[in-house]
Design a protein around this motif. Sequence first.
Motif, PDB file in Angstrom:
ATOM      1  N   ASN A  25      61.132 -65.202  52.942  1.00 63.81           N
ATOM      2  CA  ASN A  25      62.574 -65.237  52.799  1.00 63.81           C
ATOM      3  C   ASN A  25      63.092 -63.939  52.218  1.00 63.81           C
ATOM      4  O   ASN A  25      62.445 -63.302  51.409  1.00 63.81           O
ATOM      5  CB  ASN A  25      62.978 -66.387  51.874  1.00 63.81           C
ATOM      6  CG  ASN A  25      62.518 -67.720  52.405  1.00 63.81           C
ATOM      7  OD1 ASN A  25      62.964 -68.150  53.448  1.00 63.81           O
ATOM      8  ND2 ASN A  25      61.592 -68.367  51.698  1.00 63.81           N
ATOM      9  N   SER A  56      65.848 -62.173  49.716  1.00 66.15           N
ATOM     10  CA  SER A  56      66.425 -62.625  48.464  1.00 66.15           C
ATOM     11  C   SER A  56      67.527 -61.675  48.036  1.00 66.15           C
ATOM     12  O   SER A  56      67.525 -60.506  48.396  1.00 66.15           O
ATOM     13  CB  SER A  56      65.357 -62.718  47.371  1.00 66.15           C
ATOM     14  OG  SER A  56      64.856 -61.432  47.063  1.00 66.15           O
ATOM     15  N   ASP A  75      74.659 -69.752  45.972  1.00 69.54           N
ATOM     16  CA  ASP A  75      73.271 -69.295  46.042  1.00 69.54           C
ATOM     17  C   ASP A  75      72.986 -68.495  44.767  1.00 69.54           C
ATOM     18  O   ASP A  75      73.616 -67.465  44.532  1.00 69.54           O
ATOM     19  CB  ASP A  75      73.097 -68.431  47.296  1.00 69.54           C
ATOM     20  CG  ASP A  75      71.689 -67.884  47.474  1.00 69.54           C
ATOM     21  OD1 ASP A  75      70.841 -68.079  46.574  1.00 69.54           O
ATOM     22  OD2 ASP A  75      71.438 -67.225  48.507  1.00 69.54           O
ATOM     23  N   PRO A 104      63.075 -70.696  47.423  1.00 73.21           N
ATOM     24  CA  PRO A 104      64.401 -71.211  47.781  1.00 73.21           C
ATOM     25  C   PRO A 104      64.387 -72.743  47.841  1.00 73.21           C
ATOM     26  O   PRO A 104      63.571 -73.341  48.546  1.00 73.21           O
ATOM     27  CB  PRO A 104      64.669 -70.618  49.165  1.00 73.21           C
ATOM     28  CG  PRO A 104      63.629 -69.566  49.368  1.00 73.21           C
ATOM     29  CD  PRO A 104      62.456 -69.977  48.548  1.00 73.21           C
ATOM     30  N   ARG A 127      65.221 -70.157  43.351  1.00 75.49           N
ATOM     31  CA  ARG A 127      66.462 -69.767  44.029  1.00 75.49           C
ATOM     32  C   ARG A 127      67.167 -71.041  44.480  1.00 75.49           C
ATOM     33  O   ARG A 127      66.755 -71.688  45.446  1.00 75.49           O
ATOM     34  CB  ARG A 127      66.166 -68.860  45.217  1.00 75.49           C
ATOM     35  CG  ARG A 127      67.413 -68.386  45.942  1.00 75.49           C
ATOM     36  CD  ARG A 127      67.054 -67.461  47.092  1.00 75.49           C
ATOM     37  NE  ARG A 127      68.251 -67.087  47.836  1.00 75.49           N
ATOM     38  CZ  ARG A 127      68.235 -66.348  48.948  1.00 75.49           C
ATOM     39  NH1 ARG A 127      67.077 -65.897  49.435  1.00 75.49           N
ATOM     40  NH2 ARG A 127      69.369 -66.064  49.574  1.00 75.49           N
ATOM     41  N   VAL A 180      67.553 -67.198  54.662  1.00 72.87           N
ATOM     42  CA  VAL A 180      66.364 -67.933  54.219  1.00 72.87           C
ATOM     43  C   VAL A 180      65.670 -68.530  55.443  1.00 72.87           C
ATOM     44  O   VAL A 180      66.256 -69.327  56.173  1.00 72.87           O
ATOM     45  CB  VAL A 180      66.747 -69.052  53.225  1.00 72.87           C
ATOM     46  CG1 VAL A 180      65.530 -69.909  52.891  1.00 72.87           C
ATOM     47  CG2 VAL A 180      67.348 -68.457  51.968  1.00 72.87           C
ATOM     48  N   ALA A 220      62.411 -73.038  53.318  1.00 75.44           N
ATOM     49  CA  ALA A 220      62.955 -73.571  52.067  1.00 75.44           C
ATOM     50  C   ALA A 220      62.318 -74.902  51.716  1.00 75.44           C
ATOM     51  O   ALA A 220      61.754 -75.602  52.559  1.00 75.44           O
ATOM     52  CB  ALA A 220      64.467 -73.738  52.185  1.00 75.44           C
TER      53      ALA A 220
END
Length: 268
Positions: free
Chosen positions: A4, A6, A26, A33, A59, A96, A99
């Motif tokens: 992912n 960030s 976010d 995530p 996250r 992303v 997740a």
Amino acid sequence: MNSNSSTDTKWTGMVPVDDTALAVTDTGGPGVPVLYLNGQFATQGYWRRVIAELGPGWRHITYDERARGRKSKRSADYSFEAAIRDVDAVLAARGVHRALLVGWSYGAFVGAHWASRNPDRTLGAVLVDGAFPYDWLDEAMEQRIRKMFQRMGWFTPLLRPTGLVPRMTAAQQADSNIEIGRISRERELGPVLDAITVPARYVVASGTSLGSRGDEQERIRAGLDAVVARNQHIKISAKVASNHGAILRKDFRAIAEAVREVAALDRH
């Protein structure tokens, strides 16, 4: 562990999807995530205790579904499939690819379906008192649901500016509730859960929920037993004392622990 992107700082804004736009928050950062999927008419604020318990090493991505909260816009489509598309839209907008999904109530159904359809993009799932395969919807229940939302319809417009109730008509809310009843049927939800190949953990409440009677809710939860027996990837992480409506407020520690458990399994 994941590929992912960030961001270093917190981001809050609107994500367009179909004919609407969703309010998204976010926290950013390099942590795992975690995408939180709300209850049917709930808002992202419900997750604040879980997020605080997990802390800043993760996250955290939250959003309000269509016509929910103060900012998410109305839509011509409040269907379950629209809710699935919203997951894709939010993850894509935040860059992303993979997740960990955490869903409560209606959000548990969304999380189960999305995880089943997207195993390569799902680190794992925590399903909080929802996504139980059980045939609870019949014609009499449909009528109960419609009458309940009709009765509530006289005062809900007064609460809409607060974001505590959706900006949907009583009929639209009833239709959404009835649709989840159809999706809950064992012949519909059972195969979805059987197809999950990522770590999934349930946190199960006790007692009643809005509109349920007697031990109705506990009978619905019992539908999970056969699923756990069939699928090695799905387990019950905790059965807690709080009821359906209070579980995020009172048993946030159990939910956070299930998130840690799923993340640890992915690392292994």
